[in-house]
Scaffold this motif. Structure first.
Motif, PDB file in Angstrom:
ATOM      1  N   LEU A   1       0.838  -1.208   0.000  1.00  0.00           N
ATOM      2  CA  LEU A   1       0.000   0.000   0.000  1.00  0.00           C
ATOM      3  C   LEU A   1       0.869   1.252   0.000  1.00  0.00           C
ATOM      4  O   LEU A   1       0.572   2.238  -0.675  1.00  0.00           O
ATOM      5  N   GLY A   2       1.976   1.240   0.774  1.00  0.00           N
ATOM      6  CA  GLY A   2       2.872   2.388   0.796  1.00  0.00           C
ATOM      7  C   GLY A   2       3.520   2.620  -0.553  1.00  0.00           C
ATOM      8  O   GLY A   2       3.624   3.754  -1.031  1.00  0.00           O
ATOM      9  N   PHE A   3       3.953   1.524  -1.213  1.00  0.00           N
ATOM     10  CA  PHE A   3       4.571   1.674  -2.533  1.00  0.00           C
ATOM     11  C   PHE A   3       3.616   2.312  -3.528  1.00  0.00           C
ATOM     12  O   PHE A   3       4.027   3.069  -4.406  1.00  0.00           O
ATOM     13  N   GLN A   4       2.295   1.986  -3.416  1.00  0.00           N
ATOM     14  CA  GLN A   4       1.311   2.571  -4.341  1.00  0.00           C
ATOM     15  C   GLN A   4       1.241   4.083  -4.198  1.00  0.00           C
ATOM     16  O   GLN A   4       0.843   4.787  -5.128  1.00  0.00           O
ATOM     17  N   TYR A   5       1.594   4.607  -3.047  1.00  0.00           N
ATOM     18  CA  TYR A   5       1.528   6.052  -2.817  1.00  0.00           C
ATOM     19  C   TYR A   5       2.933   6.670  -2.687  1.00  0.00           C
ATOM     20  O   TYR A   5       3.078   7.780  -2.149  1.00  0.00           O
ATOM     21  N   GLY A   6       3.947   5.954  -3.146  1.00  0.00           N
ATOM     22  CA  GLY A   6       5.281   6.522  -3.147  1.00  0.00           C
ATOM     23  C   GLY A   6       5.955   6.501  -1.786  1.00  0.00           C
ATOM     24  O   GLY A   6       6.870   7.286  -1.549  1.00  0.00           O
ATOM     25  N   LEU A   7       5.515   5.641  -0.889  1.00  0.00           N
ATOM     26  CA  LEU A   7       6.092   5.559   0.451  1.00  0.00           C
ATOM     27  C   LEU A   7       6.961   4.307   0.550  1.00  0.00           C
ATOM     28  O   LEU A   7       6.528   3.210   0.175  1.00  0.00           O
ATOM     29  N   THR A   8       8.149   4.479   1.064  1.00  0.00           N
ATOM     30  CA  THR A   8       9.086   3.358   1.175  1.00  0.00           C
ATOM     31  C   THR A   8       9.053   2.793   2.595  1.00  0.00           C
ATOM     32  O   THR A   8       9.098   3.539   3.565  1.00  0.00           O
TER      33      THR A   8
END
Length: 831
Positions: free
Chosen positions: A193-200
């Motif tokens: 879910l984080g990757f979908q919003y640019g969160l690592t």
């Protein structure tokens, strides 16, 4: 000292001072800019975390809203109980668990994925879920709430809603259902879910990890239990990286300036130009960065799926990467083309909508690469430059499945889920329109005869197939302008538009009856049914929908009264008879409640010596206005209304209590109704009556008729064996009047039989009846069964039965039915 030297001497300190000041200023602003950039990145990362969770919760809220709408769609109580847990819709929503709660905190039903079992999930959610339930219940029907919980390293998203209560529930039962939909985000799902919003590396921060993460580099959200759920991630440090890149450059530049200070003085003009160029480049970079941040904020404020941007002429200049994944179209093929070539608005022109900028979304459709029509919700906002609109940018969210689900819910709310026929809501709307147009209508109320035994013997799957086949047959008999609806169970309504001819209606009824009679093959067996039809006409019989339905139901009841497998038109006198029947039902309920029912006893005698060996309990109704009524006046009504069950339970109890006062060699006989025989608690009722009266089981005789065995052939043997295990006697009543009595005597555990009074009445005048009686006596003797002749009313009949070796007799010739007190005195006087 030349001019250059003077200039150099005078300018060198100034240049050094300027160099020092400029270096300090540059260092200050670079440091401040990098700190600001890092803070912006952290704030933006926190915003993205909230947005990711918010978007997931919106999906969860939409799911629970769809489930509530699916639950409220059916108004029939039986249908609701079968559909309280909509399995197909839940699995389509692709969440982890659906919990259904009654009035307490224990689930009444649960649907879960393989992620976690309901019992484990319910126990671990604890007070957080209880608080969510309490909040929704305080809001009443339609209330909604949501929140988050943490289970170890798993994030739990929950949404709950209160379904509309069933207004036909019995008093004391729960009046509503609370639905809780749960979405579990394991660490790997939270990471994706984080990757979908640019969160690592988006994760839940453990207690021991909190001190290792800066306070402004994490996000705390209060969960349903009042605790803080802390999220951590690896935020990009653009400012620090920029600072690390600039510091060597600045240091190297300062060193270079110190070494080449003379050259700087001589090349001041060139240095000034380079400084101006550098400043311009920095300004452009900052403007570009500000514009990029503004674009990102604008897009982030709208519900995102794939992104688009147009110029002032509404031609596409940008399509995000997700555009190709969602639409399976190539972005480069659409860049430079008008937006309205890609998207087709359903309600208004896209250009007009964009210029208007009402702030509302627009529903559009487009064709994907395979030619499939997809539906999306489009949001936009203008791109402003120097106070002018230079284009538009926005998002397009695919809602095709949402629209399909909504249409499915709407269809289910107006159609029967099993047969696909219109339901009661659809019928009411259709009927209201026709009645308002004052068109002549014929309403046929159809009811299938002998449908319940199909469910009882072959199962509900067979019943469903029968209903589906009957629906097809009914539709084949109607025109396009007619309507066939299913109201529930085996009850159908047929509306015939612009048909008032009695001949035409009767011809249709004949076809329907014939269609119903045709066998239905289920697993190699032929299933035979019958049908009854009640007919009401508009406007002759009624002009209101509910009144027309009532008239058709009254006519249907009359058709059943007249022998079934027929049809009847409504007549006003039918209503009067129905009112009388309802009054009789109310009187009967009152009679049972206040104790107007009583028992009389018909003694049974041994033919040899005329000693009393038993008595049959006969139910009577001491009516306050009509006097003493026999069973012919009320037993059928009691069976139809279900009152026969408590009435039969009372008869068993009273008869056993009275028989306990008689001598031990005298038994008591009690008749069992078909309805009473079907109920699962019959064995328990008999056992309770024997225990409370302290009567020996061998002194209780239960009389059953062949109709019980015909209607309940599959379960009759099991029920009779269960009763026989108690030690009671079983007797077949009215023997000789059925076509398969001999088979029943061979297959079922009877102890005796009674010769029907119709044979006894004609015994002296009919040689055939005398032969039948002798054959029955011989058969009973061969099967070691006791035999009793009932309806003996003359001395001649008694003498002949004695000659025919009939062991026992009962009838008016020996004794009239006696009250409980008279019967007790009679048996005491006879020793």
């Amino acid at each position: 000292m030349g001019v250059s030297q003077i200039i150099l001497r005078r300018s060198l300190p100034l240049l050094l001072a300027v160099l020092l000041v400029v270096s300090s200023v540059i260092s200050y602003f670079v440091t401040r800019m990098t700190d600001t950039l890092d803070r912006n990145v952290i704030e933006h990362s926190q915003f993205l975390v909230k947005k990711a969770l918010g978007h997931r919760q919106v999906m969860l809220q939409q799911g629970v809203a769809a489930l509530v709408a699916f639950n409220d769609a059916s108004t029939d109580p039986q249908s609701r109980a079968e559909m309280a847990a909509p399995d197909a819709l839940f699995h389509r929503l692709d969440f982890d668990a659906l919990l259904l709660f009654g009035s307490g905190v224990e689930t009444t039903r649960a649907l879960t994925s393989e992620a976690m079992r309901d019992s484990d999930l319910r126990q671990r959610l604890g007070i957080g879920l209880e608080g969510l339930l309490e909040q929704v219940r305080r809001g009443g029907p339609g209330a909604f709430s949501s929140g988050i919980l943490r289970l170890d390293d798993t994030l739990v998203l929950t949404a709950a809603a209160a379904a509309s209560p069933d207004d036909q529930v019995a008093p004391g039962q729960a009046t509503g259902t609370t639905l809780v939909l749960i979405d579990l985000l394991a660490p790997d799902e939270l990471l994706r879910l984080g990757f979908q919003y640019g969160l690592t590396n988006l994760h839940l921060v453990a207690k021991g990890e909190i001190g290792l993460i800066p306070k402004d580099g994490r996000l705390a959200i209060t969960d349903l239990a009042g605790s803080s759920v802390i999220f951590g991630w690896t935020a990009p440090e653009f400012g620090r990286e920029m600072l690390q890149g600039l510091l060597p450059v600045v240091g190297f530049s300062a060193l270079l300036l110190l070494l080449l200070i003379g050259l700087i003085a001589l090349d001041a003009v060139k240095a000034s130009r380079r400084l101006e160029d550098s400043h311009s480049a920095l300004t452009i970079s900052q403007a570009s960065l500000a514009n990029s941040e503004k674009r990102f904020r604008d897009i982030a404020e709208a519900a995102s799926d794939w992104l688009w941007e147009t110029n002032e002429q509404l031609k596409l200049v940008y399509l995000s990467e997700r555009f190709e994944r969602v639409t399976e179209l190539t972005a480069s093929q659409w860049l430079g083309r008008p937006l309205d070539e890609l998207l087709l608005a359903q309600t208004m022109d896209i250009e007009q909508w964009l210029r208007k900028q009402s702030g509302k979304t627009l529903r559009c459709q487009y064709s994907d690469r395979n030619g499939n029509v997809r539906i999306c919700r489009v949001a936009s906002r203008p791109i402003m430059a120097d106070g002018k609109c230079v284009g538009y940018r926005g998002t397009a969210s695919d809602i095709t499945e949402e629209v399909k689900a909504q249409k499915q819910v709407e269809h289910l709310s107006m159609h029967d889920a099993l047969t696909g026929l219109p339901n009661r809501n659809n019928l009411q709307a259709f009927l209201a329109g026709k009645l308002q147009a004052k068109r002549p209508l014929a309403m046929l109320s159809l009811d299938l005869d002998r449908f319940k035994p199909v469910n009882d013997t072959l199962g509900h799957a067979a019943g469903d197939i029968v209903l589906q086949e009957m629906s097809r047959r009914f539709l084949s008999c109607t025109r396009d302008e007619d309507l066939v609806a299913r109201l529930g169970g085996d009850e159908f309504i047929m509306l015939l538009d612009d048909m008032s001819s009695q001949e035409s209606i009767e011809a249709l009824c004949a076809r329907l009856i014939d269609q119903i009679k045709q066998p239905i093959v289920y697993e190699g067996q032929n299933v035979y049914l019958g049908g009854s039809i009640g007919i009401a006409l508009a406007p002759q019989d009624a002009t209101e929908a509910d009144e027309l339905l009532r008239c058709a139901d009254i006519a249907l009841y009359q058709a059943k009264e007249d022998g079934r497998a027929t049809w009847r038109f409504y007549a006003s006198e039918m209503n009067q008879r129905l009112l009388q029947r309802r009054q009789m039902e109310m009187d009967l309920r009152q009679a049972i409640a206040v104790g107007e029912m009583t028992l009389q006893y018909q003694p049974r005698y041994r033919t040899s010596g005329m000693h009393i060996i038993g008595a049959e309990a006969l139910l009577r109704w001491q009516h306050p206005q009509k006097g003493l009524l026999g069973p012919a006046h009320f037993i059928e009504l009691a069976e139809e209304t279900g009152l026969i069950v408590p009435l039969g339970r009372w008869v068993l109890s009273e008869a056993c209590k009275e028989a306990a006062r008689w001598p031990e060699h005298i038994c008591v006989s009690v008749n069992l109704s078909v309805v009473q025989f079907r109920q699962s608690g019959l064995r328990l009722d008999v056992q309770r009556a024997l225990k409370e009266s302290d009567l020996a089981a061998s002194r209780l005789e239960l009389e059953v008729t062949e109709s019980i065995l015909l209607d309940e052939s599959a379960g009759a043997l099991k029920t009779l064996n269960a009763l026989k295990e108690l030690g009671v006697r079983l007797t077949m009543d009215h023997f000789g009047t059925g076509y398969s009595s001999l088979n029943y005597l061979r297959s079922y555990p009877f102890d005796g039989l009674k010769i029907d009074r119709s044979f006894i009445t004609n015994a002296l005048s009919s040689a055939n009846d005398r032969s039948i009686i002798k054959a029955i006596v011989g058969l009973a003797e061969a099967l070691e069964l006791t035999v009793t002749a009932e309806g003996v009313e003359t001395h001649e009949q008694l003498e002949w039965l004695e000659e025919a070796d009939c062991a026992a007799v009962q009838g008016f010739h020996m004794c009239q039915p006696q009250s409980a007190e008279d019967m007790e005195r009679l048996v005491q006087n006879m020793g």
